[in-house]
Design an enzyme around this catalytic site. Structure first.
Site, PDB file in Angstrom:
ATOM      1  CB  CYS A 195      -1.000  -0.032   1.153  1.00 58.18           C
ATOM      2  SG  CYS A 195      -2.357   1.166   0.954  1.00 58.18           S
ATOM      3  CG  HIS A 202      -4.086  -3.634   2.081  1.00 56.00           C
ATOM      4  ND1 HIS A 202      -3.227  -3.257   3.084  1.00 56.00           N
ATOM      5  CD2 HIS A 202      -4.668  -2.496   1.628  1.00 56.00           C
ATOM      6  CE1 HIS A 202      -3.280  -1.944   3.248  1.00 56.00           C
ATOM      7  NE2 HIS A 202      -4.144  -1.457   2.369  1.00 56.00           N
ATOM      8  CD  GLU A 237      -2.314  -6.504   4.448  1.00 53.80           C
ATOM      9  OE1 GLU A 237      -2.568  -5.329   4.760  1.00 53.80           O
ATOM     10  OE2 GLU A 237      -1.655  -6.818   3.434  1.00 53.80           O
TER      11      GLU A 237
END
Length: 219
Positions: free
Chosen positions: A91, A200, A202
């Site tokens: 990011c 992202h 994750e």
């Protein structure tokens, strides 16, 4: 999920840089699930000696650059890249690797690992929030096996023009992945030891975990 290491039973070590950015704990958990031994740290020796360094980032470009500089993070990232030691930015941790960012008319110098400007996306709806497809190059490592999957984005700024001049470098050109929201923007870059994603991983479910496992496999 692909194995993150070619040595049976050996988990690579990853330092997640702790410099005051948010969203670090979800990144730690995701990299652990992908197959690494992970430490959230601001210790120089740990950051420099880990097999991989993950640099998260949320918020404003200028605030992230200020916090990275204050913590020593910019220096550590530079040393790792210069030494061929893998780094993954996420990011705003992706954005600060470029020359500069412009937010609300304020220009902030980035790390300059790649030439380019981070600017507001040219889209009717901002932020760009949610799942989106990406267009990776054929020889991608990060997106191997997930080339057609969707990833989770939350951002209003990005790199709209790739400005790398291959004529000044004898090295293999960076591999650039694109996405579209109002206009095309750089979704990821793979450049030797240095990789970064605007989205992202994750927060991107199984596809994000596979991408992280692919990165671990490159360590």
């Amino acid at each position: 999920m692909a194995s993150p290491t070619s040595v049976p039973g050996v988990r690579p070590t990853v330092a997640v840089l702790d410099y005051g950015s948010g969203n670090v704990h979800s990144a730690v958990r995701a990299v652990e699930r992908a197959g690494a031994t992970v430490e959230l740290t601001d210790d120089a020796d740990t950051v420099l000696n880990a097999d991989g360094l993950l640099v998260p980032g949320v918020g404003a470009f200028s605030a992230v650059m200020e916090a990275l500089a204050a913590s020593g993070g910019t220096r550590w990232i530079g040393r790792r890249v210069a030494g061929g030691r893998p780094v993954l930015g996420i990011c705003v941790g992706h954005q600060v690797l470029f020359d500069e960012g412009v937010e609300h008319g304020v220009r902030t110098e980035g790390m300059g690992e790649w030439p380019g400007l981070v600017e507001e996306l040219q889209a009717d709806v901002l932020p760009h929030m949610g799942w989106n497809t990406v267009r990776p190059p054929e020889d991608t490592v990060l997106f191997r096996g997930v080339e057609d999957e969707r990833f989770y984005f939350v951002h209003s700024y990005g790199v709209l023009r790739w400005q790398f001049d291959q004529s000044i470098s004898a090295m293999k050109p960076p591999q650039v992945t694109w996405a579209h929201h109002g206009t095309d923007f750089v979704a990821a870059v793979e450049n030797g030891p240095l990789s970064a994603t605007q989205f992202h991983p994750e927060k991107s479910g199984d596809a994000g975990l596979q991408l992280l496992a692919n990165w671990l496999g490159s360590l």
